[in-house]
Design an enzyme around this catalytic site. Sequence first.
Site, PDB file in Angstrom:
ATOM      1  N   GLU A   6       0.851  -1.195   0.000  1.00  0.00           N
ATOM      2  CA  GLU A   6       0.000   0.000   0.000  1.00  0.00           C
ATOM      3  C   GLU A   6       0.885   1.243   0.000  1.00  0.00           C
ATOM      4  O   GLU A   6       1.829   1.329   0.799  1.00  0.00           O
ATOM      5  CB  GLU A   6      -0.915   0.021   1.228  1.00  0.00           C
ATOM      6  CG  GLU A   6      -1.951   1.130   1.127  1.00  0.00           C
ATOM      7  CD  GLU A   6      -2.928   1.144   2.303  1.00  0.00           C
ATOM      8  OE1 GLU A   6      -4.105   1.450   2.079  1.00  0.00           O
ATOM      9  OE2 GLU A   6      -2.494   0.870   3.433  1.00  0.00           O
ATOM     10  N   GLY A  29       2.812   1.888  10.931  1.00  0.00           N
ATOM     11  CA  GLY A  29       2.569   1.209  12.197  1.00  0.00           C
ATOM     12  C   GLY A  29       2.179  -0.225  11.937  1.00  0.00           C
ATOM     13  O   GLY A  29       2.633  -1.144  12.611  1.00  0.00           O
ATOM     14  N   ALA A  30       1.320  -0.426  10.945  1.00  0.00           N
ATOM     15  CA  ALA A  30       0.866  -1.768  10.574  1.00  0.00           C
ATOM     16  C   ALA A  30       0.212  -1.694   9.203  1.00  0.00           C
ATOM     17  O   ALA A  30      -0.113  -0.614   8.709  1.00  0.00           O
ATOM     18  CB  ALA A  30      -0.111  -2.311  11.610  1.00  0.00           C
ATOM     19  N   MET A  31      -0.015  -2.851   8.587  1.00  0.00           N
ATOM     20  CA  MET A  31      -0.638  -2.926   7.267  1.00  0.00           C
ATOM     21  C   MET A  31      -1.609  -4.091   7.231  1.00  0.00           C
ATOM     22  O   MET A  31      -1.262  -5.209   7.585  1.00  0.00           O
ATOM     23  CB  MET A  31       0.436  -3.077   6.185  1.00  0.00           C
ATOM     24  CG  MET A  31      -0.121  -3.254   4.791  1.00  0.00           C
ATOM     25  SD  MET A  31      -1.174  -1.867   4.301  1.00  0.00           S
ATOM     26  CE  MET A  31      -2.269  -2.666   3.148  1.00  0.00           C
ATOM     27  N   HIS A  48      -7.714  -1.821  14.720  1.00  0.00           N
ATOM     28  CA  HIS A  48      -7.790  -1.026  13.488  1.00  0.00           C
ATOM     29  C   HIS A  48      -7.525  -1.907  12.264  1.00  0.00           C
ATOM     30  O   HIS A  48      -8.296  -1.907  11.297  1.00  0.00           O
ATOM     31  CB  HIS A  48      -6.761   0.107  13.562  1.00  0.00           C
ATOM     32  CG  HIS A  48      -6.703   0.983  12.352  1.00  0.00           C
ATOM     33  ND1 HIS A  48      -7.196   2.266  12.332  1.00  0.00           N
ATOM     34  CD2 HIS A  48      -6.193   0.777  11.108  1.00  0.00           C
ATOM     35  CE1 HIS A  48      -7.000   2.798  11.139  1.00  0.00           C
ATOM     36  NE2 HIS A  48      -6.388   1.911  10.382  1.00  0.00           N
ATOM     37  N   GLU A  49      -6.435  -2.671  12.305  1.00  0.00           N
ATOM     38  CA  GLU A  49      -6.060  -3.470  11.138  1.00  0.00           C
ATOM     39  C   GLU A  49      -7.064  -4.584  10.877  1.00  0.00           C
ATOM     40  O   GLU A  49      -7.347  -4.917   9.718  1.00  0.00           O
ATOM     41  CB  GLU A  49      -4.648  -4.044  11.311  1.00  0.00           C
ATOM     42  CG  GLU A  49      -3.560  -3.011  11.554  1.00  0.00           C
ATOM     43  CD  GLU A  49      -3.540  -1.899  10.518  1.00  0.00           C
ATOM     44  OE1 GLU A  49      -3.867  -2.153   9.337  1.00  0.00           O
ATOM     45  OE2 GLU A  49      -3.209  -0.757  10.889  1.00  0.00           O
TER      46      GLU A  49
END
Length: 889
Positions: free
Chosen positions: A154, A287-289, A323-324
């Site tokens: 992304e 932070g994360a994907m 969130h992820e």
Amino acid sequence: MHPRRARISRYFPARRPGTGGSVAQFRGQARLPRFAAPRRYELRLRPDLVACTFSGSVAITVAVSAPTRFLVLNAADLSVDRASIHFQVLAPEEVVFFKDDGILVLGFAKQLPLGEGVLKMDFNGTLNNQMRGFYRSKYQHKGKERNMAVTQFESVDARRCFPCWDEPAFKAKFKLTLEVPSELVALSNMPVATTTVAGPIKTVRYEESPLMSTYLVAIVVGLFEYVEGVTSQGTRVRVYTQVGKSSQGRFALDVGVKSLDLYKDYFDTPYPLPKLDMVAIPDFSAGAMENYGLVTFQELALLFDEKSSSASSKQKVAIIVAHELAHQWFGNLVTMEWWTHLWLNEGFATWVSHLAVDSIFPQWNIWTQFLDNTTGALRLDSLEESHPIEVEINQASEVNEIFDAISYDKGASLIRMLQGYLGADRFQKALASYMKKYAYSNAKTEDLWAVIEKETGEPVKDLMSTWTKQKGYPVINAKLKGNDMELDQAKFLLDGSSSPGMWIVPITSGCGVYETPKKFLFKLKHDKLVIASQCADRKKGGNFWTKLNINGTGFYRVKYDEELAAALQNALETNKLSVMDKIGIVDDSHALCMARQQTLASLLRLLYCYRWEADFSVLSHINSVTTSIAKIALDATPGLASDIKQLLIKILFSPAEKLGWDPKNGESHVDVMLRPLLLIALVQLGHGKTINEGVRRFNIFIHDHNTSLLSPDTRKAAYLAVMQNVSSSNRSGYDALRKVYSESAEGEERFTVLGILSSCQDKDIVLESLNLIFANEVRIQDTYTALRGVQIEAREIAWNWLKENWEHIFKTFPASKLVSVFVEDIVPLFSSNDKAAEISKFFETRTTARLEKTLKQSLEVVRINARWAEGIRSEPGLAQTVRELLGKP
């Protein structure tokens, strides 16, 4: 238009795109043409973790839907074997890369047959160190440094791993095969179908995925161990970590399992894949994907150790995991049609992650803390250089600029506002309908509004379009006149200027009580609200107050006339207001003060009402405001700055003294987080007693890391205290902190230390700390942390360092969003128009497209600060107000 082409068009009918002409027609286009689209990818990759290269082959089932002799797809930083390219039995006569666009054009001698065919090609590339595409991350195993292979696609970096149609709307099925060293773990989106071992190499084949976008494809290859759980519907969930750290994944695993169960019920749709893996990656840019079925995280965003991690770290892990996993529905199952609608992914995931965490940890009061996100978005969106939630994206390079507080936090705040207007039950049912209607496909913002409007019968599209299609937000001016409250709306800008804008505003109001707040849609420039009888009778005394935007559910500010403001201040003093309204009042007042619509003296009087406050979220916001005031006071009124700091210390000292340095049995999670927040604030304001105590505890800690005198939560305050006494001639504390950094095996500890090493005024120490970002011991992802500690007194040192090192920085981080961090962390420290002009001139020949928006926003902040400082300097009663408040018991 080229003049020759204009003449030709007079004599020949217009052709459909792609039916003729040259490959040049596809250069510089915002989107790929639609005459051909992928249906299925068979992708085979062979990463070499020693040479840091990879090779691969792909067979793409392509549906050709219109006459064309071209296939146009994305590829970047890849070497494609031209001889291997075939579409069915046809070989292209032209193979052209448009490097700036990341486009690969294949031109064939004749038109391609309509219907489905298979496009095949071989390619190879480099496992880069830029944390995008297919890249390498370093880790230690048995004392040796090793490489792992990781993907981060992304927004537009799948094309750096394999040739593909790299846009969200081109959903397809993926069947992956990896050839990797036999001893390593190889993960992808789907479960393993078969594994074949042939000596040192194993071939891992994965099950075919459902329809998904390229940016969600994921691969991770390295040495890992894991902990495992299962959801109520039988989905296997694992958290993968480096060897020896799996116990630190148990908290995230628990949150992950509970979140999947919650979202299944909330969206009334089962989790779509057979498994979910979460992996901690040492080098990771975000932070994360949310990759489908294989979510990747920075280690600090996933791992939690009960003994060495702080309470704030625990909360951060919970929010990021929630969130992820929300994205598995909002983003992965239903995907935005184009990056213009990014907020559909990020705004909803931000909002619903708080919904999940509030359900799992109700004692955290997470919705109150959510207002910190809202106020951050309000600050960014009050800049002229802000942008609408829906941004027209014309080139792939523009996408990264909108991964900001507007897409995430303003988006989430608008969803909360809409939910508040519609009601929780109606809103949830509408979202479930949307999820079912667009599952495995793509949607635009208007599609969401249409579903909610159909389900609720409310004018959602008209209401919400005023918020998503224009930047900014209104300030509602409230004025009492008889038994009415007169309202008018105007666009709010921190620079004090006026600008056109009209919103449909869901107004909520309370009058003396919270039981039955009024609601109405404010659609005009001017309107009036009939206030309750108990408020109309205000002349007779009592506890009259009227508050708009109850509990901060609306994304707007309120400016009250003197009578209304005085009544609210009295309600604040007598503790009649909710925690959320306490935050909203002071945030609005701070913003109005910065815009010179209110005096600093009145803001200080309001802040003084909070001196006995005990709530974490309120004090967190008070701390943000006091930090802002302390910084501007140094420029605006240097002679009064010390007294202003003493006043701010007085406001914060009582709750800090009550909590002390040492944790107490049975105290709440939010009190554990409040303690370091207040101690850090007092150290930064120069409170001698707190600084001395921090130094004392640190000196014990460096000889005994297991001492109970310095918990993981209070270490940052002690480290900052040590830095207040550091200089070139007295660097023992600095050297001790450097030793803590280099010897610690804990990521959170290293992150904390790196973030405070530049927190002093000594030029040599500041420069030494900033130069650490070029050292091998600091991971690229942590670079920004070293900048965050720079104090306003050292800003000139930092600015000169930035100028001198700019070319080196640009070469070191060539493709990273980190370049913009150097600007947004250093430039806004200033507050003079002359400095803004100097900075602007420096960047005249050094600005790139990906830096332009950040630079403009940062310079706007400098000019806003300059204007604010000028207003404070001309404020007649400020010194008297400060002395008066300092003299109060």
